[in-house]
Write an enzyme that holds these catalytic residues in place. Structure first.
Site, mmCIF file in Angstrom:
data_model
loop_
_atom_site.group_PDB
_atom_site.id
_atom_site.type_symbol
_atom_site.label_atom_id
_atom_site.label_comp_id
_atom_site.label_asym_id
_atom_site.label_seq_id
_atom_site.Cartn_x
_atom_site.Cartn_y
_atom_site.Cartn_z
ATOM 1 N N SER A 1 -41.004 -61.757 -64.458
ATOM 2 C CA SER A 1 -41.880 -60.494 -63.322
ATOM 3 C C SER A 1 -41.424 -60.344 -62.676
ATOM 4 O O SER A 1 -40.776 -61.033 -61.973
ATOM 5 C CB SER A 1 -43.558 -60.662 -63.863
ATOM 6 O OG SER A 1 -43.202 -61.873 -61.846
ATOM 7 N N ASP A 2 -41.809 -58.438 -62.180
ATOM 8 C CA ASP A 2 -41.291 -58.235 -60.989
ATOM 9 C C ASP A 2 -42.235 -59.160 -59.466
ATOM 10 O O ASP A 2 -42.864 -60.125 -60.206
ATOM 11 C CB ASP A 2 -41.626 -57.184 -60.033
ATOM 12 C CG ASP A 2 -40.631 -56.908 -58.701
ATOM 13 O OD1 ASP A 2 -40.544 -56.087 -59.100
ATOM 14 O OD2 ASP A 2 -40.104 -57.710 -58.066
ATOM 15 N N TRP A 3 -42.331 -59.234 -58.337
ATOM 16 C CA TRP A 3 -42.975 -60.804 -57.618
ATOM 17 C C TRP A 3 -44.446 -59.945 -57.919
ATOM 18 O O TRP A 3 -45.012 -58.354 -57.163
ATOM 19 C CB TRP A 3 -42.951 -60.206 -55.618
ATOM 20 C CG TRP A 3 -42.859 -60.874 -55.053
ATOM 21 C CD1 TRP A 3 -44.568 -60.902 -54.976
ATOM 22 C CD2 TRP A 3 -42.356 -61.329 -54.144
ATOM 23 N NE1 TRP A 3 -44.724 -61.704 -53.541
ATOM 24 C CE2 TRP A 3 -43.659 -62.162 -53.591
ATOM 25 C CE3 TRP A 3 -41.501 -62.072 -54.260
ATOM 26 C CZ2 TRP A 3 -43.332 -62.937 -52.590
ATOM 27 C CZ3 TRP A 3 -40.809 -62.796 -52.721
ATOM 28 C CH2 TRP A 3 -41.548 -63.324 -52.129
ATOM 29 N N GLY A 4 -45.023 -60.751 -58.251
ATOM 30 C CA GLY A 4 -46.934 -61.338 -58.116
ATOM 31 C C GLY A 4 -47.091 -59.869 -59.135
ATOM 32 O O GLY A 4 -48.552 -59.727 -59.494
#
Ligand code: GLC
Length: 750
Positions: free
Chosen positions: A288-291
């Protein structure tokens, strides 16, 4: 039952043979798949989920930070499988030692945004793309991989392959511009550079193709904003660079933050299950991307962290960067039967497979070698590579009366502006700040020109003004310095952190009073060469009209000063071509070259009534896709087609002669565009289909041949089928998408 001796002997031989075979097979090294399966049989559910969990290192953040106190404890308990933003062989070694204290000793995977260099900093990717030099681009990624892997990094979150048509979006600086064909070529080059001889080589880093998908089409150019487009547009314009990167062997993908047609990319099964892991048969893993897993609650597609974990893992997102939804909720989702164990196992298997392929189970410390690191980070060949690609990235936008290159007999030069003596600004956004590494390896613009000056000419300096703000008190000194000089070089632009992530701008003008300073300097009557430093196309019409010479110098990295002075003094003849359209105003955005004709096309600025045009602005951009000047003009002649008709199984060749009509040796990017005149779905006015970057001595001519076949003329129809339709095509060869020099027509026969 009586058996004869011969029969007994035969049975014995048979038994011995089978025994040998079994022993032989057992002695064979297990395949990675077998090793993964053996390990997974030993893992608890928590340990499996731990492999799907990624945090940033303490004190390092490239997103909103959540503070955990007990990361080492989580690593020892097998609850953390990857850490990003860990820098240096010592730091990565220390973390890996902690992982070796876990029950199964599964090595950590270290990821880092090595986007345009590790220590040696290359031009920002958008600038590098303007070189149109695939070998140079691949080599830059190769150097970055050699340095990063020596620094303990296994995995880079690059290349970013998002098509960017909106310069308000600050992340255009990370990509390769607006064109799908060029973006695909560059995506493949960067993956090959990063992964080199392949995962398992200690000088390779695993690539991560991002951001999947269509992130660059965010409404209003506002970062993280919604994206809504037809499936056909997604396939035709935004997906091909991802597929090119996958075909080049990219080991991982990263989700994008945006929602796509109402479904967040992180929970988008169409993207990850149907397309990536289904139709494209991708065997790597998706992070995933950050968060972004947890952010699906903000999107409103899930109700809580558990629902977010369910949505993401079921949609094909294998690793959760920083949201903590997997580590907090996935175990219960599995025990409650909401998420099948097979789904978790598939994600774990994909991640462990990459760790095995990287050789981390054979030697978890194989990337943490301080001696190799020290050598790699101080290799003069890397510096030379940075200088080479940097000078190839500088775009000459204007050069009235051949003011450039500056004569080496120039007596006095005034070098003015807020960026002249800046050091780190030259690195642009997404540089890697290595702890304990001084930035003095960065060649400032002042140092680069001074290096050329030496005894040749006097070099005067004035800052003139700041990048931002309205303080004009430095103008007088700047004008006075300019009056003492034969020529003025003015270096202005954005601050490096005005482009990049979360840096969308509604106003693309050059900030502060820098343009005013330029106008004051122009009033002196001295010739002024303007250097514009930026991470995106800016709007600077008054400057473009009045300055005699303009170089777009982007952010060129550690060799910025040398590259700029090489171009200023003609030691390198600028060859770069823009990969994004430069609008006349923000009001024109989105504006890109491969647009449709519409039912009422404006054929020029005097034909705008009842036309697809603005009443108050030209239909043309300031600078078009593919535009860039050099010190030598090039002429095109003799375009010939091997045939006027192309069959589905055949190909035709288009040959053209290009001549260097100037007095400087130089490189020309010869561009081939096609237009499908009639289609079951309308086709763009022109599409880049191929190019050649060639070098020509003064007066030299070269003949270039392009091959066109069914693939060249194919496109996605409304049913997302890749089709080639019979009909007439216009073939165009030119020095930019607007500077078309020669045309021919051909037909694709049934
Ligand atoms: C950031 C960026 C992404 C980057 C990641 C890790 O938010 O969107 O491109 O790779 O976080 O730093």
């Amino acid at each position: 039952m009586n058996i004869s001796i011969p029969q007994f002997r035969t049975s014995l031989h048979l038994f011995a043979g089978v025994l040998f075979l079994l022993t032989f097979v057992a002695a064979q090294p297990k395949s990675i798949a077998q090793r993964v399966d053996s390990l997974m049989r030993l893992m608890t559910l928590d340990e499996k989920i731990g492999q799907l969990n990624q945090y940033t290192d303490d004190g390092a953040a490239t997103g909103p930070v959540t503070l955990d106190k007990d990361k080492p404890q989580q690593v020892k308990q097998g609850k953390l499988g990857s850490i990003l933003n860990v820098l240096g062989s010592e730091r990565t070694r220390s973390w890996q030692k902690v992982a070796m204290q876990s029950r199964l000793k599964i090595p950590l995977l270290f990821g880092q945004d090595v986007v345009h260099g590790y220590k040696t900093t290359f031009p920002i990717p958008l600038a590098e793309a303007c070189s149109w030099d695939m070998d140079a681009i691949e080599h830059a990624a190769r150097v970055a991989a050699v340095e990063a892997s020596a620094g303990g990094i296994h995995w880079t979150f690059a290349p970013m392959v998002d098509i960017g048509r909106d310069p308000r979006w600050g992340r255009v600086m990370e990509g390769a511009g607006e064109d799908t064909y060029l973006g695909s070529r560059i995506a493949a080059a960067r993956v090959k550079g990063f992964q080199g001889k392949g995962l398992g080589s200690t000088d390779a880093v695993m690539a991560c193709v991002k951001h999947f998908a269509a992130y660059g089409a965010a409404v209003g150019g506002r970062d993280y904003n919604s994206v809504d487009m037809s499936e056909r547009m997604l396939w035709e314009t935004y997906l091909p660079p991802f597929k090119a990167a996958l075909d080049a062997g990219a080991g991982t993908f990263m989700n994008s933050f945006n929602d796509l047609n109402g479904i967040p990319a992180t929970g988008n099964a169409y993207l990850m299950r149907d397309i990536l892991k289904g139709r494209w048969n991708f065997q790597g893993f998706v992070v995933s991307d950050w968060g972004s897993v947890g952010e699906m609650m903000n999107h409103g597609s899930v109700k809580d962290p558990a629902d977010a974990a369910r949505s993401a893992i079921m949609a094909g997102c294998d690793m959760d960067m920083e949201s903590r939804c997997y580590t907090s909720s996935l175990a219960k989702l599995v025990t409650d039967g909401i998420v099948p164990m097979t789904v978790v196992d598939d994600a774990v298997r994909r991640i462990l497979t990459k760790k095995f392929e990287l050789g981390l189970f054979d030697d978890p410390f194989r990337f943490c070698d301080p001696k190799r690191e020290a050598k790699a980070l101080n290799d003069p060949a890397h510096t030379a590579a940075a200088r080479d690609v940097a000078r190839k990235s500088i775009v000459l936008l204007k050069n009235e009366k051949n003011l450039l290159p500056l004569s080496k007999t120039t007596k006095t030069i005034a070098f003015i502006g807020p960026l002249v003596k800046e050091v780190k600004q030259n690195k642009g956004f997404w540089d890697v700040e290595l702890p304990g590494v001084d930035s003095n390896f960065i060649v400032t613009q002042w140092e680069g020109v001074q290096e050329k000056a030496g005894k040749n000419f006097a070099l005067l300096y004035a800052k003139g003004c700041e990048i931002e703000g309205n303080d004009r008190s430095g103008f007088a000194e700047a004008v006075s310095v300019a009056m003492k000089a034969d020529v003025v070089i003015l270096s202005i632009g954005e601050r490096r952190d005005m482009s990049g992530e979360a840096k969308s701008r509604s106003d693309l003008s050059i900030p502060g009073v820098q343009v005013e300073l330029a106008m004051e300097l122009l009033k002196t009557g001295k010739p002024v060469v303007v250097l514009i430093n930026a991470g995106r196309p800016l709007v600077f019409n008054e400057l473009a009209d009045k300055a005699p010479a303009i170089l777009y110098t982007w952010w060129l990295g550690s060799e910025a000063g040398n590259a700029i002075s090489d171009v200023l003094f003609g030691d390198y003849n600028p060859s770069a071509k823009l990969v994004m359209t430069f609008p006349l105003s923000v009001g024109q955005i989105p504006i890109y070259y491969n647009h449709y004709n519409t039912g009422r096309p404006a054929t020029g600025d005097n034909d705008r009534h009842y036309r697809s045009a603005y009443t108050d602005l030209s239909i043309y951009p300031r600078y078009e896709f593919g535009y860039g000047l050099g010190y030598s003009p090039f002429t095109y002649s003799g375009l010939k087609l091997s045939s006027g008709s192309l069959t589905r199984s055949g190909s035709i060749q288009a040959t053209v002669t290009v001549t260097n009509a100037g007095k400087y040796a130089g490189e020309e990017v010869v561009q081939l565009y096609l237009r499908d005149l009639v289609g079951s779905i309308i086709r763009p006015m022109k599409e880049l289909k191929d190019f050649r970057k060639i070098t020509l001595a003064p007066g030299e001519s070269k003949s270039i041949t392009f091959t066109i076949d069914k693939e060249t003329v194919s496109f996605y129809d409304p049913q997302i089928r890749w089709v080639a339709e019979a009909g007439e095509f216009e073939l165009m060869v030119g020095a930019s998408s607007r500077d078309i020099r020669l045309k021919e027509r051909f037909r694709l026969t049934d």
